[in-house]
Write an enzyme that holds these catalytic residues in place. Structure first.
Site, PDB file in Angstrom:
ATOM      1  N   HIS A  49      25.316  35.906 -20.519  1.00  0.00           N
ATOM      2  CA  HIS A  49      26.592  36.511 -19.496  1.00  0.00           C
ATOM      3  C   HIS A  49      28.070  36.551 -19.526  1.00  0.00           C
ATOM      4  CE1 HIS A  49      25.672  34.779 -15.917  1.00  0.00           C
ATOM      5  NE2 HIS A  49      27.035  35.713 -15.526  1.00  0.00           N
ATOM      6  N   ASP A  59      18.761  34.770 -20.243  1.00  0.00           N
ATOM      7  CA  ASP A  59      20.611  34.884 -19.793  1.00  0.00           C
ATOM      8  C   ASP A  59      20.782  33.347 -20.765  1.00  0.00           C
ATOM      9  OD1 ASP A  59      22.866  35.566 -19.011  1.00  0.00           O
ATOM     10  OD2 ASP A  59      22.578  35.482 -17.246  1.00  0.00           O
ATOM     11  N   GLN A 102      29.302  34.120  -7.267  1.00  0.00           N
ATOM     12  CA  GLN A 102      29.702  34.436  -8.493  1.00  0.00           C
ATOM     13  C   GLN A 102      31.216  33.218  -9.123  1.00  0.00           C
ATOM     14  OE1 GLN A 102      29.426  36.049  -5.891  1.00  0.00           O
ATOM     15  NE2 GLN A 102      28.452  37.442  -7.765  1.00  0.00           N
ATOM     16  N   GLY A 103      30.771  33.162 -10.198  1.00  0.00           N
ATOM     17  CA  GLY A 103      31.874  31.843 -11.072  1.00  0.00           C
ATOM     18  C   GLY A 103      30.469  29.927 -11.354  1.00  0.00           C
ATOM     19  N   ASP A 104      29.672  30.378 -10.850  1.00  0.00           N
ATOM     20  CA  ASP A 104      28.397  29.140 -10.631  1.00  0.00           C
ATOM     21  C   ASP A 104      27.918  29.602 -11.656  1.00  0.00           C
ATOM     22  OD1 ASP A 104      29.471  28.034  -8.250  1.00  0.00           O
ATOM     23  OD2 ASP A 104      27.989  28.519  -6.923  1.00  0.00           O
ATOM     24  N   SER A 105      27.454  31.051 -12.855  1.00  0.00           N
ATOM     25  CA  SER A 105      27.180  31.157 -13.739  1.00  0.00           C
ATOM     26  C   SER A 105      26.980  30.328 -14.681  1.00  0.00           C
ATOM     27  CB  SER A 105      27.257  32.382 -14.579  1.00  0.00           C
ATOM     28  OG  SER A 105      26.793  33.257 -12.805  1.00  0.00           O
TER      29      SER A 105
END
Ligand code: ARG
Length: 303
Positions: free
Chosen positions: A77, A124, A220-223
């Site tokens: 993603h 993912d 959010q942003g650690d993905s």
């Protein structure tokens, strides 16, 4: 006299104990929770950037992990709709500020998992082939299933604060944060997350981590970044930060791509690509014996 001395001593000891207890429990649970990683720790962790047109600098989008000198793994993603030529990874530092050091390497090719499902975040994961090799330490994959209760670590440059209205994270960090979380059983995670979410099921390709107590989670942003655990005395990659409902809420867990399910796909994709890259060379070496034969034949005739 002796009793007074004893009493003072006892009081002193008690106050030290109480202080130690409160500093432990008050320790800011920080990612959401955790603490700043020491420089040089987590060497295989990569920061993924997208370059804005016409600008030298890029903007940070996700985390990743160097799993082979020419390969970074991240979440599908993170790179959905991106062109390889617009991406680069930053490796070898915990500090993303201007003079934080490290090396930037461009991306040659994105290989997203063909069954990545945008609606459910199933499968993912994506492999990023680098234009140059990196000399940074690579991280091996965890072999087999990481069991319930296994202590795991997550790291990331993602959000450190949560918007109280949306429950989503904001305020990403220039410093890498690290946090320890236990692996959660699949049954428990399904029970909790499938009740809450409206995205789709917790599939067998996902693994969950968290305490359920609130205050500690990826966000959010650690993905794309790593979920890691010890195996054979080394840190290995168990999963990739994928999704959650809000961040760090009580009675929720973080959901990660379960890499164990993809070891074959990862291996074969990297291998196929490397063979592709050296395609010209392979044909040359296949025909090499014929060249030699032809040459010796000619030499004999001349002789
Ligand atoms: N999807 C998020 C990202 O793109 C990661 C969210 C992780 N959420 C969580 N609660 N663990 O950065």
């Amino acid at each position: 006299m002796f009793n007074i001395a004893k009493a003072i001593c006892l009081l002193f000891c008690l106050s030290v104990l109480v202080h130690a207890e409160t500093t432990l429990t008050q320790r800011d649970p920080r990612i959401i929770g955790g603490e700043v990683a020491d420089f040089g720790d987590w060497p295989s962790t990569a920061a993924l950037f997208v370059t804005k047109k016409g600008r030298e600098e890029g903007s940070y989008i996700c985390g990743g992990t160097l799993i082979a000198p020419r390969w970074v793994i991240t979440a599908a993603h993170c790179v959905k709709g991106e062109k390889a030529t617009n991406l680069f990874v930053w490796l070898g530092t915990t500090d993303l500020s201007d003079n934080g050091g490290g090396e930037g390497i461009k991306i040659k090719k994105i290989i997203s998992h063909p069954q990545y499902d945008e609606a459910t975040f199933d499968n993912d994961l994506a492999l990023l082939e680098l234009e140059d090799i990196s000399n940074v330490k690579t991280m091996p994959l965890f072999i087999g299933d990481a069991e319930e209760g296994t202590p795991a670590a997550v790291v990331g440059w993602g959000a450190r604060n949560i918007n109280p209205l949306t429950g989503e994270g904001f305020n990403p960090s220039l410093q890498l944060y690290e946090l320890q979380l236990p692996i959660v059983s699949q049954t428990q995670c399904k029970l909790i997350m499938e009740d809450l979410q409206n995205m789709g099921p917790v599939t067998d390709n996902m693994i969950c981590a968290g305490t359920g107590l609130g205050g500690e989670d990826t966000c959010q942003g650690d993905s794309g970044g790593p979920l890691m655990a010890m195996q054979n005395n080394e840190i290995r990659l168990v999963g990739l930060v994928s999704w959650g409902i809000g961040c760090a809420d009580q009675n929720t867990y973080g959901v990660y791509t379960r890499l164990n399910k993809f070891s074959k796909w990862i291996e074969s994709s990297m291998e196929a690509e490397s063979n592709n890259d050296s395609g010209g060379g392979t044909i040359f070496w296949m025909l090499f014996p014929f060249f030699v034969l032809l040459l010796t034949y000619k030499i004999r005739r001349i002789g």
